[in-house]
Design a protein around this motif. Structure first.
Motif, short mmCIF file in Angstrom:
data_model
loop_
_atom_site.label_atom_id
_atom_site.label_comp_id
_atom_site.label_asym_id
_atom_site.label_seq_id
_atom_site.Cartn_x
_atom_site.Cartn_y
_atom_site.Cartn_z
N ARG A 17 0.82 -1.20 0.00
CA ARG A 17 0.00 0.00 0.00
C ARG A 17 0.87 1.26 0.00
N LYS A 18 0.34 2.29 -0.64
CA LYS A 18 0.98 3.60 -0.62
C LYS A 18 -0.04 4.59 -0.08
N ILE A 19 0.20 5.05 1.14
CA ILE A 19 -0.75 5.89 1.86
C ILE A 19 -0.17 7.29 2.06
N ILE A 20 -0.99 8.29 1.81
CA ILE A 20 -0.61 9.67 2.08
C ILE A 20 -1.57 10.24 3.12
N HIS A 21 -1.02 10.87 4.13
CA HIS A 21 -1.85 11.63 5.08
C HIS A 21 -1.56 13.10 4.84
N VAL A 22 -2.59 13.85 4.43
CA VAL A 22 -2.45 15.28 4.16
C VAL A 22 -3.10 16.05 5.30
N ASP A 23 -2.35 17.01 5.85
CA ASP A 23 -2.83 17.80 6.98
C ASP A 23 -2.58 19.28 6.67
N MET A 24 -3.66 20.05 6.55
CA MET A 24 -3.53 21.48 6.29
C MET A 24 -2.87 22.15 7.50
N ASP A 25 -1.99 23.10 7.25
CA ASP A 25 -1.23 23.74 8.32
C ASP A 25 -2.05 24.83 9.00
N ALA A 26 -2.29 24.65 10.33
CA ALA A 26 -3.04 25.64 11.13
C ALA A 26 -4.24 26.14 10.33
N PHE A 27 -5.10 25.23 9.91
CA PHE A 27 -6.07 25.48 8.85
C PHE A 27 -6.95 26.71 9.08
N TYR A 28 -7.72 26.73 10.18
CA TYR A 28 -8.64 27.85 10.39
C TYR A 28 -7.88 29.18 10.45
N ALA A 29 -6.79 29.19 11.23
CA ALA A 29 -6.02 30.42 11.38
C ALA A 29 -5.37 30.83 10.06
N PRO A 43 0.22 36.69 15.76
CA PRO A 43 -0.37 35.55 16.49
C PRO A 43 -1.89 35.63 16.46
N VAL A 44 -2.52 34.63 15.88
CA VAL A 44 -3.97 34.64 15.68
C VAL A 44 -4.59 33.42 16.35
N ALA A 45 -5.72 33.64 17.01
CA ALA A 45 -6.51 32.55 17.58
C ALA A 45 -7.92 32.63 17.02
N VAL A 46 -8.40 31.54 16.48
CA VAL A 46 -9.78 31.48 16.01
C VAL A 46 -10.64 30.99 17.17
N GLY A 47 -11.74 31.70 17.42
CA GLY A 47 -12.60 31.35 18.55
C GLY A 47 -12.29 32.26 19.72
N GLY A 48 -12.32 31.68 20.90
CA GLY A 48 -11.97 32.46 22.08
C GLY A 48 -13.07 33.39 22.50
N GLY A 49 -12.77 34.67 22.61
CA GLY A 49 -13.71 35.61 23.20
C GLY A 49 -13.50 35.66 24.71
N HIS A 50 -14.44 36.32 25.39
CA HIS A 50 -14.26 36.54 26.84
C HIS A 50 -14.22 35.24 27.63
N ALA A 55 -10.22 27.64 19.18
CA ALA A 55 -10.53 26.56 18.24
C ALA A 55 -9.30 26.22 17.40
N ALA A 56 -8.47 27.21 17.10
CA ALA A 56 -7.26 26.99 16.32
C ALA A 56 -6.32 28.15 16.56
N SER A 68 -5.04 24.78 20.61
CA SER A 68 -6.49 24.59 20.50
C SER A 68 -7.03 23.98 21.78
N ALA A 69 -8.29 24.29 22.08
CA ALA A 69 -9.00 23.83 23.28
C ALA A 69 -8.52 24.53 24.54
N MET A 70 -7.60 25.49 24.42
CA MET A 70 -7.12 26.24 25.59
C MET A 70 -8.12 27.37 25.92
N PRO A 71 -8.44 27.58 27.19
CA PRO A 71 -9.31 28.71 27.55
C PRO A 71 -8.70 30.02 27.04
N SER A 72 -9.55 30.90 26.54
CA SER A 72 -9.05 32.14 25.95
C SER A 72 -8.30 32.99 26.97
N VAL A 73 -8.72 32.93 28.24
CA VAL A 73 -8.04 33.70 29.29
C VAL A 73 -6.59 33.24 29.40
#
Length: 368
Positions: A17-29, A43-50, A55-56, A68-73
């Protein structure tokens, strides 16, 4: 004359088998930086808020430890210059479909894992490019040219190593691991990087002296099963570079859900019920788009101290209506009242999924 002894039919050897895994770099941001030149290099964070979570994060933000998944604070504390951007999931989905269309020129065997990553089986060289490396290079070139974004790719003989490889030279990198190099490549890596070994399992392995793939290879299947149950067999195989899973197109959803983080902690039952109605509406829209049905409703609650609990209710038949879906969630929420402290997040999801069958029997409502 005796008849010649019948020989068993020969089974043709399956090609490697010849398998490729493609992963977009910091996609949302990266999409946000592409569409707003003022964000490039910042430095950009998608999501967050108060009160939300990240999200990214762009690579510029990741240098400060923002994830990602880190509290915005927490994210803002680590990076005071962090720029928060509201997510635009319709745009991310459109770009993802554009990238998938590129993949489809090379193979029909595409297994998406999310909007920004997928496995491709390119054992059959549809375009005659010669090697899986050249196919991956061509895919990355086209992604950059047609979307203005970069993608990293891992190329190998199995899914497990291809995914590890795609992360090896990020961002905008390519890593090829041949079958001869596979076992030693895995042996050299920390087990914490293995797909399927989460933080809790990695910590448990560390306490047992298992830090790298080489350490894991010292353990027998019975020993691993004694500590990790049925997953022990999987760990024994992957640390030797053994993964026979096929690339499966149209990978089924495991669950569909939505959640909301509040600006202020909520304790009032009526206010929480109203918020759950909103969350149920968002989640049900996703259920309809995914064209699935499920039998289990799961409520997710995060308290002010970040304690997270889930509560579930299962039914004999799939839930067919939003009202029944929400009603099940409301019952689960009401059972928690009164809450010992404020609630900062509510989520509602549908599990035990199957593809929607329009010809199947409708369930018009559930008495709860």
């Amino acid at each position: 004359m005796q008849s010649a002894e019948r020989q068993p039919p020969t089974v043709p050897e399956r090609p490697q088998r010849k398998i490729i895994h493609v992963d977009m770099d910091a996609f949302y941001a990266s999409v946000e930086q592409r569409d707003d030149p003022a964000l490039k290099g910042r430095p950009v964070a998608v999501g967050g808020g108060h009160r939300g979570v990240v999200a990214a994060a762009s690579y510029e933000a990741r240098k400060f430890g923002v994830r990602s998944a880190m509290p915005s604070v927490t994210a803002r504390r680590r990076c005071p210059e962090l720029v928060f951007v509201k997510p635009r999931f319709d745009v991310y989905k459109a770009v993802s479909q554009q990238v998938r269309a590129i993949f489809a020129d090379y193979t029909d065997l595409i297994e998406p894992l999310s909007l920004d990553e997928a496995y491709l089986d390119v054992t059959e060289d549809r375009l005659g490019l010669g090697t899986a490396r050249k196919i991956a290079e061509d895919i990355r070139r086209r992604v950059r040219a047609e979307t203005g974004l970069t993608a990293s790719a891992g190329v190998s003989y199995c899914k497990f190593i291809a995914k590890l490889a795609s992360d090896h030279n990020k961002p905008d990198g390519l890593c090829v691991i041949t079958p001869e190099r596979g076992p030693e490549f895995v042996a050299s890596l920390p087990v914490a990087r293995f797909h399927g070994v989460g933080p809790v399992t990695a910590q448990k392995m560390a306490r047992l002296g298992i830090v790298t793939g080489a350490d894991l290879r010292e353990w027998t299947p019975p020993q691993l099963e004694a500590h990790f149950g049925s997953a022990g067999q999987w760990y024994w195989r992957i640390c030797r570079g053994i993964d026979e899973r096929e690339v499966k197109p149209d990978r089924p959803y495991k669950s569909v859900s939505a959640e909301r983080t509040f600006d202020e902690d909520l304790r009032d039952p009526a206010a929480l019920a109203a918020q759950l109605t909103r969350v149920a509406g968002f989640a049900w829209e996703r259920v309809k788009r995914a064209e699935v049905r499920g039998r289990t409703v799961t409520l997710k609650v995060k308290f002010a101290d970040f304690t997270l609990i889930t509560r579930s209710k299962s039914f004999a038949r799939p839930i067919a209506e939003q009202d029944a879906f929400e009603a099940a969630g409301q019952v689960l929420l009401a059972a928690l009242m009164p809450v010992p402290q404020g609630i900062r997040l509510l989520g509602l999801g549908l599990h035990a999924l199957a593809e929607d069958d329009p010809a199947g029997p409708e369930q018009l409502g559930l008495a709860i």
